[in-house]
Motif scaffolding. Sequence first.
Motif, short mmCIF file in Angstrom:
data_model
loop_
_atom_site.label_atom_id
_atom_site.label_comp_id
_atom_site.label_asym_id
_atom_site.label_seq_id
_atom_site.Cartn_x
_atom_site.Cartn_y
_atom_site.Cartn_z
N SER A 179 -34.62 -52.43 -12.06
CA SER A 179 -34.37 -52.49 -10.62
C SER A 179 -33.69 -53.80 -10.25
O SER A 179 -32.71 -53.83 -9.49
N LEU A 180 -34.20 -54.89 -10.78
CA LEU A 180 -33.61 -56.20 -10.49
C LEU A 180 -32.21 -56.32 -11.08
O LEU A 180 -31.32 -56.94 -10.48
N PHE A 181 -32.03 -55.72 -12.25
CA PHE A 181 -30.71 -55.74 -12.90
C PHE A 181 -29.69 -54.99 -12.05
O PHE A 181 -28.58 -55.49 -11.81
N SER A 182 -30.04 -53.80 -11.58
CA SER A 182 -29.11 -53.02 -10.76
C SER A 182 -28.84 -53.70 -9.42
O SER A 182 -27.71 -53.70 -8.91
N GLY A 183 -29.89 -54.34 -8.85
CA GLY A 183 -29.70 -55.05 -7.59
C GLY A 183 -28.80 -56.26 -7.72
O GLY A 183 -28.14 -56.66 -6.76
N SER A 184 -28.75 -56.83 -8.93
CA SER A 184 -27.90 -58.00 -9.16
C SER A 184 -26.42 -57.66 -9.00
O SER A 184 -25.60 -58.53 -8.71
N PHE A 185 -26.07 -56.40 -9.22
CA PHE A 185 -24.69 -55.96 -9.03
C PHE A 185 -24.48 -55.29 -7.68
O PHE A 185 -23.42 -55.42 -7.07
N MET A 186 -25.52 -54.56 -7.21
CA MET A 186 -25.36 -53.81 -5.96
C MET A 186 -25.16 -54.73 -4.76
O MET A 186 -24.20 -54.55 -3.99
N VAL A 187 -26.05 -55.70 -4.59
CA VAL A 187 -25.98 -56.55 -3.40
C VAL A 187 -24.72 -57.42 -3.38
O VAL A 187 -23.99 -57.43 -2.38
N PRO A 188 -24.40 -58.18 -4.46
CA PRO A 188 -23.15 -58.95 -4.41
C PRO A 188 -21.92 -58.06 -4.27
O PRO A 188 -20.93 -58.44 -3.61
N GLY A 189 -21.96 -56.86 -4.87
CA GLY A 189 -20.81 -55.97 -4.76
C GLY A 189 -20.59 -55.45 -3.35
O GLY A 189 -19.45 -55.21 -2.94
N LEU A 190 -21.68 -55.27 -2.59
CA LEU A 190 -21.57 -54.76 -1.22
C LEU A 190 -21.42 -55.86 -0.18
O LEU A 190 -21.07 -55.59 0.97
N THR A 191 -21.68 -57.12 -0.56
CA THR A 191 -21.66 -58.22 0.42
C THR A 191 -20.75 -59.36 -0.04
O THR A 191 -21.10 -60.53 0.11
N HIS A 192 -19.60 -59.01 -0.61
CA HIS A 192 -18.74 -60.06 -1.16
C HIS A 192 -18.21 -61.01 -0.08
O HIS A 192 -17.83 -62.15 -0.37
N ASN A 193 -18.17 -60.55 1.19
CA ASN A 193 -17.74 -61.43 2.28
C ASN A 193 -18.92 -62.04 3.05
O ASN A 193 -18.72 -62.89 3.91
N GLY A 194 -20.13 -61.57 2.77
CA GLY A 194 -21.32 -62.11 3.42
C GLY A 194 -21.40 -61.83 4.91
O GLY A 194 -21.93 -62.66 5.66
N THR A 195 -20.93 -60.67 5.36
CA THR A 195 -20.96 -60.35 6.79
C THR A 195 -22.20 -59.52 7.14
O THR A 195 -22.82 -58.90 6.28
N LYS A 196 -22.51 -59.50 8.43
CA LYS A 196 -23.66 -58.72 8.91
C LYS A 196 -23.46 -57.23 8.63
O LYS A 196 -24.40 -56.52 8.24
N GLU A 197 -22.27 -56.74 8.84
CA GLU A 197 -21.99 -55.33 8.61
C GLU A 197 -22.22 -54.94 7.16
O GLU A 197 -22.73 -53.84 6.87
N GLN A 198 -21.85 -55.80 6.23
CA GLN A 198 -22.05 -55.50 4.81
C GLN A 198 -23.54 -55.50 4.46
O GLN A 198 -24.00 -54.64 3.70
N TYR A 199 -24.29 -56.44 4.99
CA TYR A 199 -25.73 -56.46 4.73
C TYR A 199 -26.45 -55.28 5.39
O TYR A 199 -27.50 -54.84 4.90
N ASN A 200 -25.89 -54.75 6.50
CA ASN A 200 -26.49 -53.56 7.11
C ASN A 200 -26.48 -52.38 6.15
O ASN A 200 -27.44 -51.59 6.10
N ILE A 201 -25.42 -52.24 5.38
CA ILE A 201 -25.34 -51.15 4.38
C ILE A 201 -26.46 -51.32 3.36
O ILE A 201 -27.12 -50.34 2.96
#
Length: 547
Positions: free
Chosen positions: A408-430
């Motif tokens: 789970s931690l391994f998959s999250g290591s790619f999922m979160v940075p991949g979805l929030t590469h700009n660090g915006t609120k909209e990306q973190y909402n996803i």
Amino acid sequence: MDKQPIVVEMKDAEIQCRPTGLCLLAIIMSSIVCWNPAMIVLVDIASSPLYSNQVNQPIESINFNDPSLSISDRRIQYSTSQKSVLFAAIFAGAISGVVPVSLLLQKLGTYKTMIGVGLISIITTAITPFAAITNFYFLVVVRFIQGTTLSNPFPVIGSITNKWSSLKESGFFVSVLTGFIQLSAIFTMPVSGVIASNVGWDVVFYVHAGVCGIVLALWAYNFSDEPHRHPFVSDKEFRKISVGKAPKVSKYNPPYKKIFKTPVIWGIYIATAVNFLFAQFAITFMPMYLVYVAKMNLSLASVLSAIPLILQFFFKCLAGTLSDKITFISDLCKIRMFNTIAFWGSGVLLIVCALVPNTNQIVTTIIVIAAVSLLGFNAGGFTKCSVIVSRQFSPTVMAVMQVIMCLSLFSGSFMVPGLTHNGTKEQYNIVFFIYAACLFVGNIVFCLLAKGEAAEWTKPVVEENKTFRNTFVLTPESLGPTEDPKAAYENNAFTTVSELPDSTVNPTVSQGESIFETIPIDVEEAPELSENRTAPQKPDREQVDNV
């Protein structure tokens, strides 16, 4: 003259072993988590002395990792993929180490294995700054090796709980020990943030390596694999720890096939995957969320990141205590209730946070803190369920939980940075919507499969002895008073040991329970037993000794 054994109250030995295990697991985790606030400074080229001294010079042409600079002043610009690899290297190492470390636990015991794990943690933590400025791939290798220290927390928790906790206190025991994740972040986030911002990012690792060495020394001095061999365990404490448990066996043989065919075990594993997918946000990405989305400075973000983990640890202890003390509802109802509070409560708040406009940063920060905090109630949910169901085989069940946690931690290591590469609120909402969906579905599956009682494969099975044609169950009356229950346990004289009144040393038997092992006796030598075998004649002491 022989040295007299030290006899202290039960709470004294408990105070030594339970918190020592908690602190060792926490500092090992802290040595890994400290990379997160340190990396924020490490990649911040604006804080480099070379950045302020540039005069009409392109940033790309500046070597922020110049060897002439001190390690604290060096900066390295990692790409998004490199950051993900550095996060994932830890969990890849943890996954690869699960099998060998579990084998070491079975062969060497918890005490020796954790000493080896602690030494690896100290060395890899101390050399991380050197690896970072030397070569990216060298740093990945160091992070991978350090990740192996994260291979066994859950098996260790299962082992400590099974051996040191009484059945009546198992909920609180589990809640405290599983709080190592929260305790690690509570210590690391504010300490690392302040040190990295004001002293140097490399000093963060040196401090953690030193603290780990101190805690490891306390572990080596205080802990013991077997309560009956601990010098600070009194006979009264030993009896309380052992009541209702399965007999001591010479060889640990988990029924793997039966374990994996049990539906509740799969419900526990699904809940574990969902729990740690979201838990990673608190221990890894929350400081980044507060810096990039809420626009806080690193020191403030690090301190605020510790608040939900403090509350989470409090809720863990509260859930564990209530789970043990509440008696008017069944264990199954309590397990479902606490797990629902943890999963659905956090999921609802994450959805609310995603729907709040970006202009209300204070409100969103409060909601995120509340969502992370509620996850602490899982101590009375799937984590306690795993101990209740698997009993003496909880280290085996938790070893698989360890693998799932790492995945789970391994998959999250790619999922979160991949979805929030700009660090915006909209990306973190996803990310928040994904977390919420997983929490809702995971809780439904777990509650449908959960059980509040020990599985059949945890119950002792007395195999037929071909040498003898009959068996005889010894009772306290047939053997007489037992003056040294710990010695008797060492010699396999007990199956369980009941808590005694202060005024006697003769064990008592709880209703429907025998505290002595079934011992085979030849039918020609054994006294005749009645049809229901409830009132055997008292054998001669010589007969018992011959057995």
